[in-house]
Design a protein around this motif. Structure first.
Motif, PDB file in Angstrom:
ATOM      1  N   ILE A 121       0.821  -1.214   0.000  1.00  0.00           N
ATOM      2  CA  ILE A 121       0.000   0.000   0.000  1.00  0.00           C
ATOM      3  C   ILE A 121       0.853   1.261   0.000  1.00  0.00           C
ATOM      4  O   ILE A 121       0.639   2.176  -0.803  1.00  0.00           O
ATOM      5  N   GLY A 122       1.827   1.295   0.916  1.00  0.00           N
ATOM      6  CA  GLY A 122       2.546   2.536   1.135  1.00  0.00           C
ATOM      7  C   GLY A 122       3.763   2.775   0.272  1.00  0.00           C
ATOM      8  O   GLY A 122       4.081   3.928  -0.038  1.00  0.00           O
ATOM      9  N   PHE A 123       4.455   1.708  -0.140  1.00  0.00           N
ATOM     10  CA  PHE A 123       5.715   1.921  -0.845  1.00  0.00           C
ATOM     11  C   PHE A 123       5.516   2.533  -2.221  1.00  0.00           C
ATOM     12  O   PHE A 123       6.340   3.342  -2.674  1.00  0.00           O
ATOM     13  N   TRP A 124       4.424   2.173  -2.905  1.00  0.00           N
ATOM     14  CA  TRP A 124       4.242   2.622  -4.283  1.00  0.00           C
ATOM     15  C   TRP A 124       3.612   3.996  -4.389  1.00  0.00           C
ATOM     16  O   TRP A 124       3.644   4.610  -5.463  1.00  0.00           O
ATOM     17  N   VAL A 125       3.052   4.502  -3.305  1.00  0.00           N
ATOM     18  CA  VAL A 125       2.378   5.805  -3.370  1.00  0.00           C
ATOM     19  C   VAL A 125       3.362   6.953  -3.643  1.00  0.00           C
ATOM     20  O   VAL A 125       3.136   7.752  -4.558  1.00  0.00           O
ATOM     21  N   PRO A 126       4.473   7.082  -2.897  1.00  0.00           N
ATOM     22  CA  PRO A 126       5.377   8.218  -3.149  1.00  0.00           C
ATOM     23  C   PRO A 126       5.954   8.279  -4.567  1.00  0.00           C
ATOM     24  O   PRO A 126       5.911   9.357  -5.183  1.00  0.00           O
ATOM     25  N   PRO A 127       6.502   7.169  -5.136  1.00  0.00           N
ATOM     26  CA  PRO A 127       7.028   7.312  -6.503  1.00  0.00           C
ATOM     27  C   PRO A 127       5.949   7.622  -7.535  1.00  0.00           C
ATOM     28  O   PRO A 127       6.199   8.394  -8.473  1.00  0.00           O
ATOM     29  N   LEU A 164      15.133   3.042  -0.554  1.00  0.00           N
ATOM     30  CA  LEU A 164      13.977   3.387   0.264  1.00  0.00           C
ATOM     31  C   LEU A 164      13.158   2.153   0.632  1.00  0.00           C
ATOM     32  O   LEU A 164      12.519   2.123   1.692  1.00  0.00           O
ATOM     33  N   LEU A 165      13.185   1.134  -0.223  1.00  0.00           N
ATOM     34  CA  LEU A 165      12.514  -0.125   0.123  1.00  0.00           C
ATOM     35  C   LEU A 165      13.183  -0.762   1.329  1.00  0.00           C
ATOM     36  O   LEU A 165      12.509  -1.234   2.255  1.00  0.00           O
ATOM     37  N   LEU A 166      14.523  -0.788   1.330  1.00  0.00           N
ATOM     38  CA  LEU A 166      15.253  -1.334   2.476  1.00  0.00           C
ATOM     39  C   LEU A 166      14.956  -0.530   3.738  1.00  0.00           C
ATOM     40  O   LEU A 166      14.710  -1.104   4.812  1.00  0.00           O
ATOM     41  N   LEU A 167      14.954   0.795   3.622  1.00  0.00           N
ATOM     42  CA  LEU A 167      14.658   1.632   4.780  1.00  0.00           C
ATOM     43  C   LEU A 167      13.236   1.405   5.281  1.00  0.00           C
ATOM     44  O   LEU A 167      12.986   1.393   6.494  1.00  0.00           O
ATOM     45  N   GLN A 168      12.295   1.198   4.356  1.00  0.00           N
ATOM     46  CA  GLN A 168      10.919   0.959   4.777  1.00  0.00           C
ATOM     47  C   GLN A 168      10.785  -0.392   5.468  1.00  0.00           C
ATOM     48  O   GLN A 168      10.048  -0.519   6.455  1.00  0.00           O
ATOM     49  N   VAL A 169      11.491  -1.396   4.968  1.00  0.00           N
ATOM     50  CA  VAL A 169      11.453  -2.703   5.622  1.00  0.00           C
ATOM     51  C   VAL A 169      11.990  -2.600   7.045  1.00  0.00           C
ATOM     52  O   VAL A 169      11.410  -3.145   7.992  1.00  0.00           O
ATOM     53  N   ILE A 170      13.099  -1.883   7.209  1.00  0.00           N
ATOM     54  CA  ILE A 170      13.676  -1.712   8.541  1.00  0.00           C
ATOM     55  C   ILE A 170      12.733  -0.912   9.434  1.00  0.00           C
ATOM     56  O   ILE A 170      12.516  -1.250  10.609  1.00  0.00           O
ATOM     57  N   VAL A 193      19.016  -9.588  13.840  1.00  0.00           N
ATOM     58  CA  VAL A 193      18.234  -9.972  12.657  1.00  0.00           C
ATOM     59  C   VAL A 193      18.274  -8.860  11.611  1.00  0.00           C
ATOM     60  O   VAL A 193      18.448  -9.122  10.410  1.00  0.00           O
ATOM     61  N   LEU A 194      18.139  -7.608  12.036  1.00  0.00           N
ATOM     62  CA  LEU A 194      18.179  -6.491  11.092  1.00  0.00           C
ATOM     63  C   LEU A 194      19.553  -6.336  10.458  1.00  0.00           C
ATOM     64  O   LEU A 194      19.662  -6.021   9.269  1.00  0.00           O
ATOM     65  N   LEU A 247      22.568  -9.219   3.957  1.00  0.00           N
ATOM     66  CA  LEU A 247      22.032 -10.038   2.867  1.00  0.00           C
ATOM     67  C   LEU A 247      21.582  -9.166   1.708  1.00  0.00           C
ATOM     68  O   LEU A 247      21.844  -9.480   0.540  1.00  0.00           O
ATOM     69  N   TYR A 248      20.941  -8.043   2.017  1.00  0.00           N
ATOM     70  CA  TYR A 248      20.492  -7.134   0.962  1.00  0.00           C
ATOM     71  C   TYR A 248      21.671  -6.581   0.173  1.00  0.00           C
ATOM     72  O   TYR A 248      21.649  -6.524  -1.056  1.00  0.00           O
ATOM     73  N   ASN A 249      22.730  -6.172   0.875  1.00  0.00           N
ATOM     74  CA  ASN A 249      23.908  -5.624   0.192  1.00  0.00           C
ATOM     75  C   ASN A 249      24.584  -6.674  -0.688  1.00  0.00           C
ATOM     76  O   ASN A 249      25.038  -6.365  -1.797  1.00  0.00           O
TER      77      ASN A 249
END
Length: 303
Positions: A96-102, A228-234, A285-286, A292-294
């Motif tokens: 819901i939230g991630f796609w609204v700003p772009p 920003l996806l990584l930041l939102q997940v965190i 965990v974070l 892992l993301y990097n």
């Protein structure tokens, strides 16, 4: 010739001295920030990890108990509930939230006029204090609030926004409305940085608006979107403020996230040792997810 050779070492020494002075003054300016960063961030983290191996008792003193606090986490039935709710909250935040700003940033960047006003209007929700925000949305979601009143005029049955099925979605909708403005400005800044010559060349070649967005805008902001996806997940993995203010984890633990459970353990049950273990576990965990993301990002860039 000898005079020129003698001048060169002097000039080099003067350049090195200026660079040393420049780095020295720069270091002196950031030392206060480094000290504050260590005191208010890393010291609490290290102390939290240390206290996770103790029972915290302000009367009889602390006692070392090894991994007992960590074992009690996995033996608690609220672990599965809180992790499930946290993952559900993260998924809803992305869907819901991630796609609204772009999407809004792209739409605003395509406007031929009123871009400045649209940016200001979009950012206004981010300036609302939290206490006002939650009180306002409590009224919005009320049985006789404006949303249900509008739905009734359309003949749609009244919605129970804080029912077990809708509570988490209602919180995500609230936070999306409150936070999309700041992220939208970041995306707009990235889009503005794309050379306009590329868009002009695409328009001359007959590219439509959708083609410009698909082949120019989206590839140019892809790295920013991943960041920003990584930041939102965190951020969403640590969500608890809205859940605490709006539902306090209810109804029937439907909005009890992991961090809210940690908050209840520390300040309601006064079990600071277990709460420290919960925070330390989440911290590791974070870190693992970030590493892992990097690794995946670097592998993707090499491919």
């Amino acid at each position: 010739m000898d005079a020129e050779l003698s001048v060169q070492p002097v000039a080099a020494a003067s350049t090195i001295k200026r660079k040393i002075n420049w780095y020295l003054w720069g270091t002196l300016f950031i030392i206060p920030e480094i000290v504050l960063f260590i005191i208010f961030l890393w010291v609490p983290i290290i102390k939290g990890i240390f206290y996770s191996f103790y029972t915290i008792d302000f009367v009889d003193g602390n006692h070392f108990i090894g991994l007992a606090n960590y074992l009690s986490i996995f033996q608690d039935e609220l672990l599965l509930i809180s992790v499930k709710n946290t993952l559900f909250y993260m998924a809803l935040g992305i869907l819901i939230g991630f796609w609204v700003p772009p999407l809004i940033a792209i739409a605003v960047s395509e406007l031929k006029w009123f871009q400045g006003g649209a940016r200001i209007i979009g950012y206004l929700p981010s300036a609302i204090p939290a206490i006002v925000l939650y009180g306002m949305w409590q009224w919005f979601y009320d049985a006789v609030g404006p949303i249900n009143s509008f739905l009734q005029t359309l003949g749609i049955p009244q919605l129970q926004f804080f029912s077990p099925k809708l509570a988490m979605g209602s919180i995500v909708l609230l936070e999306t409305w409150q936070s999309f403005g700041a992220a939208t400005l970041i995306y707009i800044a990235a889009i503005v940085g794309i050379p306009r010559d590329i868009y002009e060349a695409a328009e001359i070649d007959g590219a439509s608006v959708w083609q410009r967005i698909r082949y120019i805008t989206l590839p140019s902001i892809r790295t920013l979107m991943l960041l920003l996806l990584l930041l939102q997940v965190i951020t969403t993995s640590q969500g608890f403020q809205a859940q605490l203010s709006m539902t306090d984890g209810g109804p029937n633990n439907a909005t009890l996230t992991y961090l809210l459970w940690l908050n209840h353990t520390a300040f309601r049950d006064l079990d600071f040792g277990k709460a420290s273990a919960m925070g330390s576990f989440m911290f590791f965990v974070l870190i693992l997810l970030s590493v892992l993301y990097n690794l995946l990002q670097r592998r993707g860039e090499k491919a």
